[in-house]
Design a protein around this motif. Sequence first.
Motif, PDB file in Angstrom:
ATOM      1  N   ALA A   1      84.259 -30.601  -9.482  1.00 43.26           N
ATOM      2  CA  ALA A   1      83.327 -30.100 -10.503  1.00 43.26           C
ATOM      3  C   ALA A   1      82.080 -29.507  -9.852  1.00 43.26           C
ATOM      4  O   ALA A   1      81.567 -28.470 -10.299  1.00 43.26           O
ATOM      5  CB  ALA A   1      82.941 -31.227 -11.456  1.00 43.26           C
TER       6      ALA A   1
ATOM      7  N   THR B   1      75.539 -29.025 -15.220  1.00 45.99           N
ATOM      8  CA  THR B   1      76.284 -29.426 -14.032  1.00 45.99           C
ATOM      9  C   THR B   1      76.391 -30.940 -13.895  1.00 45.99           C
ATOM     10  O   THR B   1      77.476 -31.475 -13.624  1.00 45.99           O
ATOM     11  CB  THR B   1      75.620 -28.845 -12.772  1.00 45.99           C
ATOM     12  OG1 THR B   1      75.561 -27.416 -12.884  1.00 45.99           O
ATOM     13  CG2 THR B   1      76.418 -29.214 -11.529  1.00 45.99           C
TER      14      THR B   1
ATOM     15  N   GLY C   1      84.106 -27.613 -13.799  1.00 48.84           N
ATOM     16  CA  GLY C   1      82.830 -27.377 -13.147  1.00 48.84           C
ATOM     17  C   GLY C   1      82.311 -25.970 -13.399  1.00 48.84           C
ATOM     18  O   GLY C   1      81.105 -25.766 -13.582  1.00 48.84           O
TER      19      GLY C   1
END
Length: 370
Positions: free
Chosen positions: A356, A35, A26
């Motif tokens: 993440a 993202t 992440g």
Amino acid sequence: MVSDLKLRRPFWLVILFMMAISVGLGMVGGIVERTAVTVVGTALMLAIFGAYERVLKHNYVLMSGLLAGGFIGLVVGGFGYLLGGNVTDLLDGTLFGLLRGIIVGGVVGGITRAQPDEDDPWYTNIFLLLGSLLIGAILGAGVGLISGFVLGLVRWHSAGIWVATLLGAIVGGYLGSYFQRRDTIWIGFLAGGLLTLFGSFAGGAVAGVLLGFVSGALSPMLLVALIGAGGGLSSRGFKAMVVEAAEAPAEMLRQGAFPFLAPAVSVGIIVGTAASGASGLIALPLCMAILGILLAVFSEVDGRIASNLNARTLVEMVILGADDLPIMAVPKKLVADRKTAVLGALLGVVLGAIGAAIGAWLIQQLLRVM
């Protein structure tokens, strides 16, 4: 043989491992501002890991396979990103893939280089190293050339998308022929075409992975088809040339699909994700991590348990030791204990997505402070 105790880690440690991996990925995704791709990709990767972690007797090798594969992907993806380059047409794509194929092939050749005897002089060592690098670079160049051409075909013209779709359908059909059933050939043909078409329009990391897979698989199929065509033409004429060219890829797959496809597909995905820019920094580590997981599963299913897997052993399994890997036994492991596998996969999805997202948020806050 390593004891089972050393090859099985407690569940709480596995949870921490999965969270650490997802947070780390992440953070990488946050740095390159990808993202959403990172959250979805990490959740998928840890779903596969979680499913097998629950049903396999050993899990330490599985953890080391994920780490080794992810590390390879991160290093190669970072190098490709720094190398730069764009794919806008056929020429750009071909040169793009050729260069990266040479580099990746040379690195693989160096890792799996021929080992000299202890009494060999220094110049023999150098000769073996350079020879291994050269052979690896030549083989990688062939795959990179095809992969770059397909990528350039898609970017060059809208008609190229349909040509690539046809190539993807052909690849899928041949992969379906592995099961030696007519229905799987048609299913593979349809699936290969649709996935290639989807990847062509999706763009980014999705296109890189899907088109890289198709072009990588196409390379050895095209090679054996050309060899078969040459043999048929020289012995029995034009009709035999066409028949031999059509039958050669299917025969190659029946003799053992993995050793022919795995190295070429890996190079194809590397070239494809490199063309996707910053997204490749996420897509390639995820793909290589999944490959590391599957190779770890192969090692247990086949009874070849090791204390851990590292970058060298992973490459050697793909390049040198893949001729007898029990491919069909791998999904059967999950089918044999569906409920446990599903619960493990769901746990992986939750931890992967949450970790993440946390990692991306943390790195964004850190970057704002800096």
